[in-house]
Design a protein around this motif. Structure first.
Motif, short mmCIF file in Angstrom:
data_model
loop_
_atom_site.label_atom_id
_atom_site.label_comp_id
_atom_site.label_asym_id
_atom_site.label_seq_id
_atom_site.Cartn_x
_atom_site.Cartn_y
_atom_site.Cartn_z
N GLN A 37 0.87 -1.49 -0.08
CA GLN A 37 0.36 -0.01 0.22
C GLN A 37 0.72 1.30 0.30
O GLN A 37 1.99 0.95 0.29
CB GLN A 37 -0.72 0.33 1.37
CG GLN A 37 -0.14 0.11 2.28
CD GLN A 37 -1.60 -0.22 3.68
OE1 GLN A 37 -1.48 -1.18 3.95
NE2 GLN A 37 -0.70 1.31 3.93
N SER A 38 0.70 2.68 -0.67
CA SER A 38 0.90 3.81 -0.16
C SER A 38 -0.15 4.63 0.18
O SER A 38 -1.64 5.20 -0.51
CB SER A 38 1.95 4.48 -2.02
OG SER A 38 1.94 5.28 -1.51
N ASP A 39 -0.12 4.95 1.22
CA ASP A 39 -1.09 6.37 1.54
C ASP A 39 -0.88 7.64 2.28
O ASP A 39 0.93 7.33 3.09
CB ASP A 39 -1.74 5.21 3.07
CG ASP A 39 -2.49 3.66 2.91
OD1 ASP A 39 -2.49 3.87 2.04
OD2 ASP A 39 -2.43 3.06 4.08
N GLY A 40 -1.40 8.44 2.09
CA GLY A 40 -0.64 9.65 1.85
C GLY A 40 -1.13 10.75 1.73
O GLY A 40 -2.39 10.37 0.62
N VAL A 41 -0.14 12.56 2.10
CA VAL A 41 -1.18 13.54 0.93
C VAL A 41 -0.86 13.30 -0.51
O VAL A 41 -0.15 13.08 -0.91
CB VAL A 41 -0.48 14.37 1.87
CG1 VAL A 41 -1.52 15.73 1.54
CG2 VAL A 41 -1.03 14.28 3.30
N PRO A 42 -2.36 13.84 -0.76
CA PRO A 42 -1.97 13.67 -2.86
C PRO A 42 -0.82 14.61 -3.03
O PRO A 42 -0.26 15.74 -2.23
CB PRO A 42 -3.08 13.97 -3.50
CG PRO A 42 -4.48 13.86 -2.21
CD PRO A 42 -3.27 13.76 -0.72
#
Length: 272
Positions: free
Chosen positions: A250-255
């Protein structure tokens, strides 16, 4: 006075809070009370040192002196907030509950960002200040999503019922804008997905063949469109799901790797 001390646990990337559960394992809230703290006046004045001292003659009206300030950030983007800490001292017993006005001014001297409020967020009026007591005054100045890029002057003033008594320059702040894109680029896989009636996923740019080996990196380019300026700090999730439906990667974060926080989005803007 007496203050309540609470604890909250949350994920640093998504800001999702964890629930506090009772003995039966049922979620109750997102914070728990640790105890209480009594704040009293010190017997002797506490010495604090600002990062940037002002000249000793920086009088801000008949009763106040600005000792200095902390400005840890000198570059901001539209939608960010500018942190600023001011250090005050009463040269005379203040006769009024003064206000503090903070402005960003363009090179023509026009105020393009203004915040005016009581020092210490209104919790400690200036009429209660003691002589030679240092008051540390925290501020966060919101930067408009539509503010033009460029160099701006940071100015602080003391006001009495809207009338400025004195002001001081605190240097310059660079507002770094980003190119505003209102039309989507060519997309290899157009989509039509709307999230919360605020954000639309227009499509993806990705290789046709997504076969990868363990340890490889999948690169995707996502095209979003803001249907309205969000009021929350949004986080995007890109997950690879295994056969069991659980995330295998996964890659989660602010765009935009943090360069386009959701508070800076304009209605209709396309973000890559």
């Amino acid at each position: 006075g007496r203050y309540a001390l609470y604890l909250k646990v949350y994920e640093d990337k998504t800001l999702r809070p964890y629930a506090v559960k009772d003995e039966a394992g049922q979620p109750q809230s997102t914070e728990t009370l640790l105890g209480y703290v009594d704040v009293t006046r010190p017997t002797n004045p506490v010495t604090v040192t600002p990062d940037t001292p002002m000249p000793s003659t920086t009088s801000m009206g008949p009763d106040l002196v600005l000792l200095g300030y902390d400005a840890p950030v000198r570059e901001v983007r539209p939608g960010d907030s500018l942190p600023l800490t001011l250090y005050w001292q009463a040269s005379n017993p203040p006769s009024q509950d003064y206000q503090v006005r903070i402005e960003l001014r363009d090179l023509a001297g026009k105020a393009v960002v203004t915040q005016e409020m009581s020092p210490a967020n209104g919790l400690y009026p200036t009429t209660e200040w003691q002589l030679n007591e240092t008051v540390r005054d925290w501020h966060r100045i919101p930067i408009s999503t539509s503010l033009a890029a460029g160099v701006h002057d940071l100015v602080v003033a003391v006001t009495d019922r809207g009338r400025a008594l004195a002001e001081a320059s605190l240097g310059q702040v660079m507002v770094k804008g980003r190119p505003r894109l209102m039309e989507p680029p060519p997309l290899s896989s157009p989509l039509s997905a709307v999230f919360g009636e605020r954000v639309a996923l227009l499509g993806v740019v990705a290789p046709d063949d997504l076969q990868v080996r363990p340890g490889d990196t999948i690169t995707l380019t996502l095209a979003w469109q803001a249907l309205a300026t969000p009021t929350e700090d949004l986080v995007r999730f890109a997950h690879v799901l295994g056969p069991d439906g659980r995330p295998a990667s996964q890659s989660d974060g602010v765009p935009c790797n943090g360069d386009c926080v959701s508070a800076s989005w304009l209605t209709g803007e396309v973000l890559i």
